[in-house]
Design a protein around this motif. Structure first.
Motif, PDB file in Angstrom:
ATOM      1  N   GLU A   1       0.835  -1.207   0.000  1.00  0.00           N
ATOM      2  CA  GLU A   1       0.000   0.000   0.000  1.00  0.00           C
ATOM      3  C   GLU A   1       0.867   1.255   0.000  1.00  0.00           C
ATOM      4  N   LEU A   2       1.974   1.214   0.708  1.00  0.00           N
ATOM      5  CA  LEU A   2       2.902   2.336   0.740  1.00  0.00           C
ATOM      6  C   LEU A   2       3.428   2.619  -0.675  1.00  0.00           C
ATOM      7  N   ARG A   3       3.818   1.564  -1.375  1.00  0.00           N
ATOM      8  CA  ARG A   3       4.303   1.736  -2.754  1.00  0.00           C
ATOM      9  C   ARG A   3       3.202   2.289  -3.658  1.00  0.00           C
ATOM     10  N   GLU A   4       1.989   1.789  -3.473  1.00  0.00           N
ATOM     11  CA  GLU A   4       0.862   2.247  -4.283  1.00  0.00           C
ATOM     12  C   GLU A   4       0.602   3.736  -4.053  1.00  0.00           C
ATOM     13  N   ARG A   5       0.601   4.139  -2.806  1.00  0.00           N
ATOM     14  CA  ARG A   5       0.373   5.552  -2.485  1.00  0.00           C
ATOM     15  C   ARG A   5       1.506   6.422  -3.008  1.00  0.00           C
ATOM     16  N   ARG A   6       2.735   5.921  -2.899  1.00  0.00           N
ATOM     17  CA  ARG A   6       3.871   6.678  -3.438  1.00  0.00           C
ATOM     18  C   ARG A   6       3.714   6.840  -4.940  1.00  0.00           C
ATOM     19  N   GLY A   7       3.290   5.786  -5.632  1.00  0.00           N
ATOM     20  CA  GLY A   7       3.078   5.869  -7.074  1.00  0.00           C
ATOM     21  C   GLY A   7       2.018   6.890  -7.439  1.00  0.00           C
TER      22      GLY A   7
ATOM     23  N   HIS B   1       6.792  16.745  -0.765  1.00  0.00           N
ATOM     24  CA  HIS B   1       7.027  16.347   0.632  1.00  0.00           C
ATOM     25  C   HIS B   1       6.369  15.002   0.927  1.00  0.00           C
ATOM     26  N   VAL B   2       5.187  14.788   0.369  1.00  0.00           N
ATOM     27  CA  VAL B   2       4.494  13.506   0.555  1.00  0.00           C
ATOM     28  C   VAL B   2       5.301  12.390  -0.114  1.00  0.00           C
ATOM     29  N   VAL B   3       5.735  12.618  -1.352  1.00  0.00           N
ATOM     30  CA  VAL B   3       6.546  11.617  -2.069  1.00  0.00           C
ATOM     31  C   VAL B   3       7.801  11.311  -1.260  1.00  0.00           C
ATOM     32  N   ASP B   4       8.456  12.340  -0.764  1.00  0.00           N
ATOM     33  CA  ASP B   4       9.683  12.152   0.027  1.00  0.00           C
ATOM     34  C   ASP B   4       9.417  11.344   1.291  1.00  0.00           C
ATOM     35  N   ALA B   5       8.282  11.579   1.941  1.00  0.00           N
ATOM     36  CA  ALA B   5       7.944  10.826   3.156  1.00  0.00           C
ATOM     37  C   ALA B   5       7.751   9.344   2.825  1.00  0.00           C
ATOM     38  N   TYR B   6       7.048   9.061   1.727  1.00  0.00           N
ATOM     39  CA  TYR B   6       6.863   7.662   1.320  1.00  0.00           C
ATOM     40  C   TYR B   6       8.206   7.016   0.985  1.00  0.00           C
TER      41      TYR B   6
ATOM     42  N   ALA C   1      12.665   3.341   2.206  1.00  0.00           N
ATOM     43  CA  ALA C   1      14.109   3.152   2.409  1.00  0.00           C
ATOM     44  C   ALA C   1      14.386   2.639   3.817  1.00  0.00           C
ATOM     45  N   ARG C   2      13.693   3.169   4.805  1.00  0.00           N
ATOM     46  CA  ARG C   2      13.872   2.710   6.184  1.00  0.00           C
ATOM     47  C   ARG C   2      13.520   1.236   6.310  1.00  0.00           C
ATOM     48  N   ARG C   3      12.432   0.846   5.660  1.00  0.00           N
ATOM     49  CA  ARG C   3      12.003  -0.558   5.734  1.00  0.00           C
ATOM     50  C   ARG C   3      13.011  -1.484   5.066  1.00  0.00           C
ATOM     51  N   TYR C   4      13.580  -1.053   3.955  1.00  0.00           N
ATOM     52  CA  TYR C   4      14.594  -1.893   3.295  1.00  0.00           C
ATOM     53  C   TYR C   4      15.832  -2.009   4.171  1.00  0.00           C
ATOM     54  N   ARG C   5      16.285  -0.902   4.755  1.00  0.00           N
ATOM     55  CA  ARG C   5      17.466  -0.935   5.619  1.00  0.00           C
ATOM     56  C   ARG C   5      17.228  -1.811   6.851  1.00  0.00           C
TER      57      ARG C   5
ATOM     58  N   GLY D   1      15.248  -4.310   7.035  1.00  0.00           N
ATOM     59  CA  GLY D   1      14.886  -5.675   6.678  1.00  0.00           C
ATOM     60  C   GLY D   1      13.399  -5.959   6.763  1.00  0.00           C
ATOM     61  N   GLU D   2      12.575  -4.925   6.919  1.00  0.00           N
ATOM     62  CA  GLU D   2      11.127  -5.097   6.993  1.00  0.00           C
ATOM     63  C   GLU D   2      10.517  -5.286   5.602  1.00  0.00           C
ATOM     64  N   ALA D   3      11.243  -4.906   4.582  1.00  0.00           N
ATOM     65  CA  ALA D   3      10.792  -5.081   3.193  1.00  0.00           C
ATOM     66  C   ALA D   3      11.979  -5.607   2.412  1.00  0.00           C
ATOM     67  N   ARG D   4      11.675  -6.365   1.372  1.00  0.00           N
ATOM     68  CA  ARG D   4      12.734  -6.956   0.548  1.00  0.00           C
ATOM     69  C   ARG D   4      12.506  -6.605  -0.910  1.00  0.00           C
ATOM     70  N   VAL D   5      13.604  -6.392  -1.601  1.00  0.00           N
ATOM     71  CA  VAL D   5      13.523  -6.038  -3.019  1.00  0.00           C
ATOM     72  C   VAL D   5      12.897  -7.177  -3.823  1.00  0.00           C
ATOM     73  N   ASP D   6      13.153  -8.407  -3.446  1.00  0.00           N
ATOM     74  CA  ASP D   6      12.607  -9.533  -4.215  1.00  0.00           C
ATOM     75  C   ASP D   6      11.081  -9.564  -4.180  1.00  0.00           C
ATOM     76  N   GLU D   7      10.454  -8.874  -3.222  1.00  0.00           N
ATOM     77  CA  GLU D   7       9.001  -8.767  -3.212  1.00  0.00           C
ATOM     78  C   GLU D   7       8.483  -7.994  -4.430  1.00  0.00           C
ATOM     79  N   LEU D   8       9.300  -7.095  -4.910  1.00  0.00           N
ATOM     80  CA  LEU D   8       8.929  -6.329  -6.094  1.00  0.00           C
ATOM     81  C   LEU D   8       8.867  -7.192  -7.343  1.00  0.00           C
ATOM     82  N   LEU D   9       9.657  -8.219  -7.371  1.00  0.00           N
ATOM     83  CA  LEU D   9       9.754  -9.090  -8.549  1.00  0.00           C
ATOM     84  C   LEU D   9       8.693 -10.181  -8.540  1.00  0.00           C
ATOM     85  N   ALA D  10       8.086 -10.397  -7.408  1.00  0.00           N
ATOM     86  CA  ALA D  10       7.081 -11.475  -7.296  1.00  0.00           C
ATOM     87  C   ALA D  10       5.784 -11.119  -7.978  1.00  0.00           C
TER      88      ALA D  10
END
Length: 177
Positions: A29-35, A152-157, A162-166, A168-177
């Motif tokens: 949902e975070l990615r969707e809102r950022r998009g 500012h909204v885009v930057d917050a998302y 980025a925080r989640r990737y650092r 380990g709460e999110a993984r890049v391979d989830e994007l490829l699934a």
């Protein structure tokens, strides 16, 4: 559908109303809102550029008249519309060019701008050109303020992702699934 309902459904309104406490959002949902916010920023950037072009054309016509330059405006368009070097270094932001639906605010603003006739410059008085340039400038200021808020909204998302990737709460391979 009432005007209030329609306004609540505009993508811009959704982006601006975003609660930036993002901890409760899932990563998808975070990615969707950022998009959605990135798409709105692209629309606002497009509108700004459109307005800048019109304002630049009118300003060049007024300057030419004041200087006694009778050369056809069409001969100067390349010079008038060419980008000048930025006065300060700014980081580039990737904005999508196509494939994203146009937001309702952009459609509304394009309709409003169509009502502001860019007059026949040769037959228009300087006072009328100044009036049109002033109206366009007010629209540009509104759009620029909205764009800064959306950025500012885009930057917050982006920061939360980025925080989640650092962390380990999110993984890049989830994007490829």
């Amino acid at each position: 559908m009432t005007d209030v309902t329609r306004r609540a459904e505009r993508r811009l309104d959704r982006v601006l109303a975003a609660d930036l406490d993002l901890s409760g959002l899932g990563t998808a949902e975070l990615r969707e809102r950022r998009g959605e916010a990135i798409a709105e920023e692209a629309d606002l950037s497009y509108l700004r550029r459109l307005l800048h072009g019109r304002i630049d054309i009118i300003t060049a016509e007024l300057r030419g008249r004041a200087a006694g330059d009778a050369s056809p405006l069409i001969d100067r368009l390349t010079e008038i519309l060419a980008d000048q070097p930025a006065p300060r270094q700014a980081s580039a932001r990737h904005l999508p060019v196509g494939g994203v639906s146009v937001g309702e605010y952009r459609l509304e603003m394009e309709a409003a701008l169509a009502e502001i006739d860019l007059p026949d410059l040769d037959s228009c008085t300087a006072a009328r050109l100044t009036e049109v340039a002033d109206r366009l400038t007010r629209h540009e200021q509104e759009i620029s303020a909205l764009r800064r808020t959306v950025q500012h909204v885009v930057d917050a998302y982006a920061a939360e992702l980025a925080r989640r990737y650092r962390a380990g709460e999110a993984r890049v391979d989830e994007l490829l699934a």
